[in-house]
Each structure stands twice: as C-alpha cells, then as structure tokens.
Design an enzyme around this catalytic site. Structure first.
Site, short mmCIF file in Angstrom:
data_model
loop_
_atom_site.label_atom_id
_atom_site.label_comp_id
_atom_site.label_asym_id
_atom_site.label_seq_id
_atom_site.Cartn_x
_atom_site.Cartn_y
_atom_site.Cartn_z
N LYS A 56 -10.70 -0.46 -1.56
CA LYS A 56 -11.02 -1.50 -0.40
C LYS A 56 -11.86 -0.17 0.20
O LYS A 56 -12.66 0.79 -0.27
CB LYS A 56 -9.99 -0.03 0.81
CG LYS A 56 -9.46 -0.78 1.82
CD LYS A 56 -8.76 0.59 2.95
CE LYS A 56 -8.64 -0.37 4.40
NZ LYS A 56 -7.39 0.44 5.38
N CYS B 44 -4.87 -3.94 3.48
CA CYS B 44 -4.25 -3.21 5.12
C CYS B 44 -5.68 -3.63 5.87
O CYS B 44 -5.46 -4.43 5.98
CB CYS B 44 -4.62 -2.07 5.17
SG CYS B 44 -4.04 -0.86 6.86
N GLU C 42 1.27 -1.14 0.16
CA GLU C 42 -0.13 -0.16 -0.09
C GLU C 42 0.58 1.62 -0.06
O GLU C 42 1.74 1.61 0.78
CB GLU C 42 -1.12 -0.07 1.54
CG GLU C 42 -1.86 1.40 1.36
CD GLU C 42 -2.94 0.99 2.37
OE1 GLU C 42 -3.83 1.87 3.21
OE2 GLU C 42 -2.15 0.72 3.90
#
Length: 511
Positions: A339, A384, A280
C-alpha cells in the site's frame, strides 16, 4: 416566509448565527452516501450562499464558511469515533474530538468560495465563482497529508439502484469532481429566478436521459474475458483482528469459506477460471514468512489463485508494509503490492500530533502497479484507502482489465463509513470504465461492472461468500484519458467567466 426567517438568522450574527451555520452544514451532509438525499442541497447550499452574500464583511463571511464546513465534515465523518473506541482504554479522551478534529483541518477550505464569491457582482457571476472555487478548493484535499478527498459532494448522486446508475454516468466524462461542480451550480441556480429553475430542470432531464441510455448499454472490449471472482468475507471484528486471540479458528473459517466458494464457482460459472479474494487483515500473521499457511490456503482453493491481505516486515527497520499478495495454485507468492497511500492518523502519525496515536507505523510502498497473472489476468491491486482517489487508481501506462481493492472497515462499525468507502469504488468503475471488486472484512463487499452497475454484494456483519463472473472492461473513458485536469479546467472556466462578469460590471460603472 420560512426561507426569509431562516436567512435572517445568520444576518443577526452572534451565537445564533454560528449555531445555524453548523446545523446547516450538518444538514448538507444528509446528501452523502448512504442516504444520498441530494435534494436537500438546494436548501442547505442556497441558505449558506445567501448568508455569505449578506454578511457585512469578509471576516464574517469567512467565519460562516468555516462553521458550515465544520458542520458538514463533522456530520459526514461521525463514524471516525468508532475507530477510537477500539482502543478507548488508551485514548478515551480523544473520543469527542475524532470527527471534529479532522473536520477542523479541512473546514477552512469552505472559506474559499465564501470569500471569493463576494469579489464578483451578484447574480450569475457570483454563482459561477462560488461553484468553481468550491470545486477547486475541494479538489485540493488530495494535498492534505497523504490526501483526504473523502465525501466530495458529487458522491451524493450515488443513489442506490437504477436512478443512481443513471445519475453517475457523466463521471465517465468529468469525474466525481465534475459532478460536484455541476451539483453545486444546480443547487444555487434554482434560486436565480424562473429561468434558473427551468435551466436546471431541462439539464436534469438531459442528464438522466443520457445516463439511462449509457447505463442500459454494454460496451465491453472484445476478447477481454475476466475470471469468476470468489469474494470471501470472514466477518472478523476489529477487537479480534487486533487481539489475535482466536487466530487459529479465524484462519480455519477462511479456509472453509474458500473451499465452499471455489466449489460454488465451479458449479455456477463453469468454464471460467476462478480467483479467490480475501480482505485486508484476513491472514492473522506474516504470510510471507509462513509457508505452511500458504500451502493450507492453496489446498483449500483447489487450484485457484488467492489474492489476500497480510502484513509484511520492512527489511532492516521495525516497521511494516500493509500488503496485498497473490498466491499461485502451488502456494508460492507470485506478486506483492505494498500500500502506497497511507491513512493519516490510522497508519501513520501526522507531524501535527504531539503524541503517538499508533503503536507502530506503516511504510508506504513504491506506488500503483498492474499485475498480469495466470488465471487472474491484468488487475490493478489496491489496499483500502487508495480507491478513494479519483484519477489516481490506475498505474500510468499500465491499464488493467479490472480493479481490486481489499479493505478492513471493521474499525468503523455498522455505520456510514463502510458504505461511503464502498461508494467510492462504484464511482471509480464509471470514471475508468473498469469493473471493480471491493472486498471488505465485515462488509459491505461488492462487485461493480465498468459502468458502476452492481453485479453482487454481501451484507454487513455476516460471514459470507459471493461468487460472480466478473464483467469485462470497456475502452478508456474520456476521464481516464485526461483525469482530474477535466474538472479542474471546468472549474477554472467558471472562475474565469465570473471574473469577466466583474470586468464588464466595473466597465459599465465607469461609463
């Protein structure tokens, strides 16, 4: 004598009892990764349980639960302070409140078992009620904002090495929340006389024996061969990520590491297609809008696809997606995953904040998906925070052959935070029966097989490339079939058994 003296402190009430509860909660946090000192739990939870049972009223029992939760979560999340330090010139006044502020929101959940256990008779009914209600309350953390199920007690069993491999295997049946239930139960059972202690010892032996057997066997599905994975860890500090002052040299470094990793894959894992993964925040720009950069990445990868993180503009609004993109060997974008589970206080400002902590907010994507790409295979992409959600990492009806999460934990420094995050990937591998690739900006990055055994890892704070053949998937685990319904029903059974014990106790008194 020592135990009796410690038990007397909360019974005295006042500031001594309050401080003792806070310290006791902090001591319980020693069981969390990366220390994983789970033998402390019988002492910490046992003293807490005795204090709650001995409290003169419900109000003090609730207070003890809240203070224990404050100590536990503040100590377990101390590393959140490091994220504020990256913008300390703006939010210096928030520094003392970062970890305690988050703990303040979730500590009231510990009041649930503290109060409910007092509603049933002492002994095994009360122990069962405490363990069951603790687990149910802990599972409810997925409903806080976008969810915050960080540091369940079951993760305390993720001891590094072979012992941890043995201890976490039951997660394939009952998930990490089921491990939490049994760990709390065992921690209190050792206080229930000789029979309780013997039962815990016997069950621990069976647990380790089955775990050792399962961890020592392969059960990869035939015909499912995953690629060789080239993990690229660029080791870019958060100040550099935010400032972008040296973006060109960062990008060149990633290109050089990519070229090196692909050469290593061709030498070490001949015959398998290679896939390169960047973390990321790896690309210092908007990859979707910069074709020259995509071509440079494709050239460095020499025919291997590249999966990497980049920001992406949300059409028509001044907001952003935090995305994972798949670049084909010719440099065009084959797939994009946005995300969908966002970090409260990190990617959006919760409504409870009277001020704006973030300069810009992130827009959530539509949800989990599975890519099926040439040379990559069937992969479940995540960014994440999303790997934290037990039972929530695979798109319904789209089971992949491996799971990938990219992250940037440089926010939290060389602390417990990145290690706790990595530990969630290990448990997701066991729960789902799928290998997991966890790629972090500064580390720690790692690859786990479908039974949570470590295939390889990088070190924190090093510019590094990790090349490994990715193990294959296993058949769906029991937990993968039914998900969090399993630990929820187990916990409800314990609560129900406690209520039955109460009914028999009341009936016996009335006779």
């Amino acid at each position: 004598m020592v135990v009796k003296a410690l038990c007397s402190l909360p019974q005295q009430g006042g500031w001594r009892g309050a401080v003792f509860m806070l310290v006791l909660g902090a001591v319980a946090a020693l069981a969390l990764p990366p220390l994983c000192f789970f033998p402390i739990l019988p002492l910490a939870l046992g003293l807490f349980y005795k204090a709650v049972c001995a409290a003169p009223g419900h109000r003090q029992a609730a207070l003890w639960g809240f203070l224990f939760g404050m100590g536990y979560h503040t100590a377990g999340l101390y590393w959140l302070t490091n994220a504020i330090l990256t913008r300390v010139h703006e939010f210096w006044w928030v520094v003392p409140f970062a970890a305690p502020g988050v703990a303040l929101l979730i500590a009231p959940l510990v009041m649930v078992p503290a109060l409910l256990c007092r509603s049933v008779p002492p002994g095994w009914p009360r122990v069962a009620m405490f363990a069951g209600s603790w687990t149910l309350a802990d599972m409810a953390r997925v409903f806080y904002f976008s969810g915050f199920p960080w540091n369940p007690l079951g993760s305390a069993l993720e001891v590094p090495g072979w012992l941890g491999d043995w201890l976490i295997q039951p997660a394939a049946l009952i998930g990490v929340d089921g491990l939490t239930l049994l760990l709390v139960l065992a921690s209190l059972a050792v206080w229930q006389g000789r029979r309780g202690l013997l039962a815990v010892v016997a069950c621990a032996g069976l647990w380790c024996g089955w775990g050792a057997w399962r961890a020592g066997h392969e059960a990869v599905l035939p015909g499912h061969v995953n690629p060789a994975v080239v993990v690229v860890q660029g080791n870019v500090t958060e100040d550099e990520v935010l400032g972008r002052d040296d973006a060109v040299s960062q990008f060149r470094s990633y290109l050089e590491l990519t070229a090196q990793g692909v050469r290593d894959a061709q030498r070490l894992v001949p015959g398998r297609p290679a896939v390169v993964v960047w973390p990321e925040s790896a690309f210092p720009g908007l990859l979707e809008e910069e074709g020259w950069a995509r071509q440079a990445i494709a050239a460095a990868a020499s025919g291997a696809p590249v999966l990497l993180g980049s920001d992406r503009r949300a059409a028509g609004v001044d907001r952003w997606y935090n995305s994972l993109m798949a670049l084909a060997p010719d440099g065009h974008i084959e797939a994009i995953y946005d995300k969908s589970r966002l970090v409260p206080f990190g990617e959006y400002d919760p409504w409870i904040l009277p001020f704006h902590l973030l300069p810009a907010e992130v827009v959530p994507g539509p949800g989990l998906m599975t890519w099926n790409l040439p040379q990559v295979g069937r992969v479940g992409p995540m960014v994440c925070y999303e790997i934290v959600f037990s039972g929530g990492v695979v798109a319904p009806g789209q089971r992949p052959d491996w799971l990938l999460t990219i992250s940037n934990d440089a926010w939290y420094g060389n602390s417990a935070g990145p290690r706790q995050h990595l530990a969630t990937g290990r448990l997701r591998a066991v729960e789902e029966g799928l290998p997991v690739v966890f790629v972090n900006n500064r580390g720690v990055s790692a690859i786990y097989d479908a039974r949570g055994r470590e295939v390889g890892r990088t070190e924190w704070g090093r510019e590094q490339v990790l090349v490994r053949p990715l193990p294959g998937p296993e058949a769906k685990t029991f937990f993968a079939l039914l998900g969090r319904w399993i630990p929820a029903l187990m916990s409800l059974l314990f609560v129900g058994a406690a209520l039955v014990g109460r009914w028999f106790d009341e009936k016996g008194r009335s006779v």
